[in-house]
Design an enzyme around this catalytic site. Structure first.
Site, PDB file in Angstrom:
ATOM      1  CE  LYS A  13      -2.419  -1.086   3.739  1.00  0.00           C
ATOM      2  NZ  LYS A  13      -1.952  -2.444   4.059  1.00  0.00           N
ATOM      3  NE  ARG A  89      -4.324  -1.526   9.847  1.00  0.00           N
ATOM      4  CZ  ARG A  89      -3.325  -0.810   9.328  1.00  0.00           C
ATOM      5  NH1 ARG A  89      -3.517   0.439   8.997  1.00  0.00           N
ATOM      6  NH2 ARG A  89      -2.150  -1.371   9.120  1.00  0.00           N
ATOM      7  NE  ARG A 128       7.297  -2.143   6.051  1.00  0.00           N
ATOM      8  CZ  ARG A 128       5.963  -2.082   6.112  1.00  0.00           C
ATOM      9  NH1 ARG A 128       5.263  -1.684   5.065  1.00  0.00           N
ATOM     10  NH2 ARG A 128       5.349  -2.428   7.224  1.00  0.00           N
ATOM     11  NE  ARG A 161       6.094  -0.160  10.169  1.00  0.00           N
ATOM     12  CZ  ARG A 161       4.920  -0.178   9.546  1.00  0.00           C
ATOM     13  NH1 ARG A 161       4.778   0.436   8.377  1.00  0.00           N
ATOM     14  NH2 ARG A 161       3.882  -0.780  10.066  1.00  0.00           N
ATOM     15  NE  ARG A 172       2.051  -4.874  11.121  1.00  0.00           N
ATOM     16  CZ  ARG A 172       3.125  -4.684  10.351  1.00  0.00           C
ATOM     17  NH1 ARG A 172       4.277  -5.240  10.656  1.00  0.00           N
ATOM     18  NH2 ARG A 172       3.034  -3.947   9.285  1.00  0.00           N
TER      19      ARG A 172
HETATM   20  P1  AMP Z   1       0.625   0.659   8.912  1.00  0.00           P
HETATM   21  O1  AMP Z   1       1.740   1.632   8.754  1.00  0.00           O
HETATM   22  O2  AMP Z   1      -0.575   0.996   8.073  1.00  0.00           O
HETATM   23  O3  AMP Z   1       1.072  -0.772   8.751  1.00  0.00           O
HETATM   24  O4  AMP Z   1       0.113   0.784  10.428  1.00  0.00           O
HETATM   25  C1  AMP Z   1       0.982   0.481  11.516  1.00  0.00           C
HETATM   26  C2  AMP Z   1       0.171   0.312  12.789  1.00  0.00           C
HETATM   27  O5  AMP Z   1      -0.522   1.537  13.100  1.00  0.00           O
HETATM   28  C3  AMP Z   1      -0.929  -0.735  12.731  1.00  0.00           C
HETATM   29  O6  AMP Z   1      -0.451  -2.054  12.972  1.00  0.00           O
HETATM   30  C4  AMP Z   1      -1.859  -0.242  13.850  1.00  0.00           C
HETATM   31  O7  AMP Z   1      -1.326  -0.533  15.126  1.00  0.00           O
HETATM   32  C5  AMP Z   1      -1.798   1.268  13.670  1.00  0.00           C
HETATM   33  N1  AMP Z   1      -2.834   1.743  12.719  1.00  0.00           N
HETATM   34  C6  AMP Z   1      -2.641   2.356  11.516  1.00  0.00           C
HETATM   35  N2  AMP Z   1      -3.800   2.664  10.913  1.00  0.00           N
HETATM   36  C7  AMP Z   1      -4.779   2.227  11.765  1.00  0.00           C
HETATM   37  C8  AMP Z   1      -6.191   2.225  11.707  1.00  0.00           C
HETATM   38  N3  AMP Z   1      -6.860   2.729  10.667  1.00  0.00           N
HETATM   39  N4  AMP Z   1      -6.861   1.693  12.767  1.00  0.00           N
HETATM   40  C9  AMP Z   1      -6.226   1.193  13.834  1.00  0.00           C
HETATM   41  N5  AMP Z   1      -4.895   1.145  13.940  1.00  0.00           N
HETATM   42  C10 AMP Z   1      -4.153   1.655  12.929  1.00  0.00           C
END
Ligand code: AMP
Length: 216
Positions: A13, A89, A128, A161, A172
């Site tokens: 994404k 999400r 990554r 990360r 996740r």
């Molecule tokens: P990402 O960078 O999109 O992989 O997001 C990293 C982490 O941020 C996720 O594993 C969640 O802990 C949190 N997070 C990001 N977006 C959301 C969302 N829309 N709802 C809940 N948690 C989120």
């Protein structure tokens, strides 16, 4: 163009969002990036969400929805087009988003679902690397930085990360699988869902999407 990008962690994404942002000249809003920035700056929100993010759990709906709401109210994102990456999400977030977008001028054109297989996801996530300063994405095998640990774009520090380890990736994925179907069904029912095979390279996925937009 008004888009949300859906798909499991590691579906690409973020990489695709960067390509689409340039191709379509629209705003890119990543809730993950916003939350990591809050953590980096040690704000009270950053402290609040740290445990969720590092454990691979979802931050509560109301916290992320408030962030999205403030983005949409504080500038002209909706008029110029946008792409949401990592939001919604949960089905609740998808419903909240429709409420926030409100009038039809701001409503989504498409929900793009990036379908990806587990071995590809694991390979992408464990390799990554990200620039701590500008967020540029790298991969130890597919796209290593020219100088190890140093960002090609801004010379910032390239790091892994905390949630990109195998154990947290598994959590996740479990969280994702629990929530994905209701969201996909939600956009399918609205006639907005477009699915694309995201095991392909990001350039190939971009090409497929751009020709789909051109045809519509
Ligand atoms: P990402 O960078 O999109 O992989 O997001 C990293 C982490 O941020 C996720 O594993 C969640 O802990 C949190 N997070 C990001 N977006 C959301 C969302 N829309 N709802 C809940 N948690 C989120």
């Amino acid at each position: 163009m008004k888009l949300v990008l859906l798909g499991p962690p590691g579906a690409g994404k973020g990489t695709l969002a960067n390509l689409l942002k340039d191709a379509l000249q629209i705003s890119h809003i990543s809730t993950g990036d916003i939350l990591r920035e809050e953590m980096k700056n040690k704000t009270s929100l950053g402290q609040e969400v740290k445990q969720y993010i590092e454990g691979g759990k979802l931050v509560p709906d109301e916290v992320v929805t408030k962030l999205i709401e403030s983005r949409f109210s504080s500038n002209n994102i909706a008029a110029n087009g946008y792409m949401l990456d990592g939001y919604p999400r949960t089905k609740k977030q998808a419903e909240d988003l429709d409420r926030i977008l409100g009038d039809s001028g701001k409503l989504l054109d498409y929900a793009i679902y990036l379908e990806s297989s587990l071995p590809v996801i694991i390979q992408r996530l464990t390799g990554r690397r990200v620039c701590r300063n500008c967020g540029a994405l790298f991969h130890i095998k597919n796209k290593p930085p020219r100088e190890e640990g140093v960002c090609d774009v801004c010379k910032g520090e390239v790091y892994q990360r905390a949630d990109d380890n195998e154990e947290t990736i598994k959590t996740r994925m479990d969280v994702y699988l629990k929530n994905a179907k209701p969201i996909v069904d939600y956009y399918q029912a609205q006639g907005k869902l477009k699915e694309v095979d995201a095991d392909k390279s990001s350039q190939e996925v971009l090409k497929i999407l751009m020709s789909m937009f051109d045809a519509s």
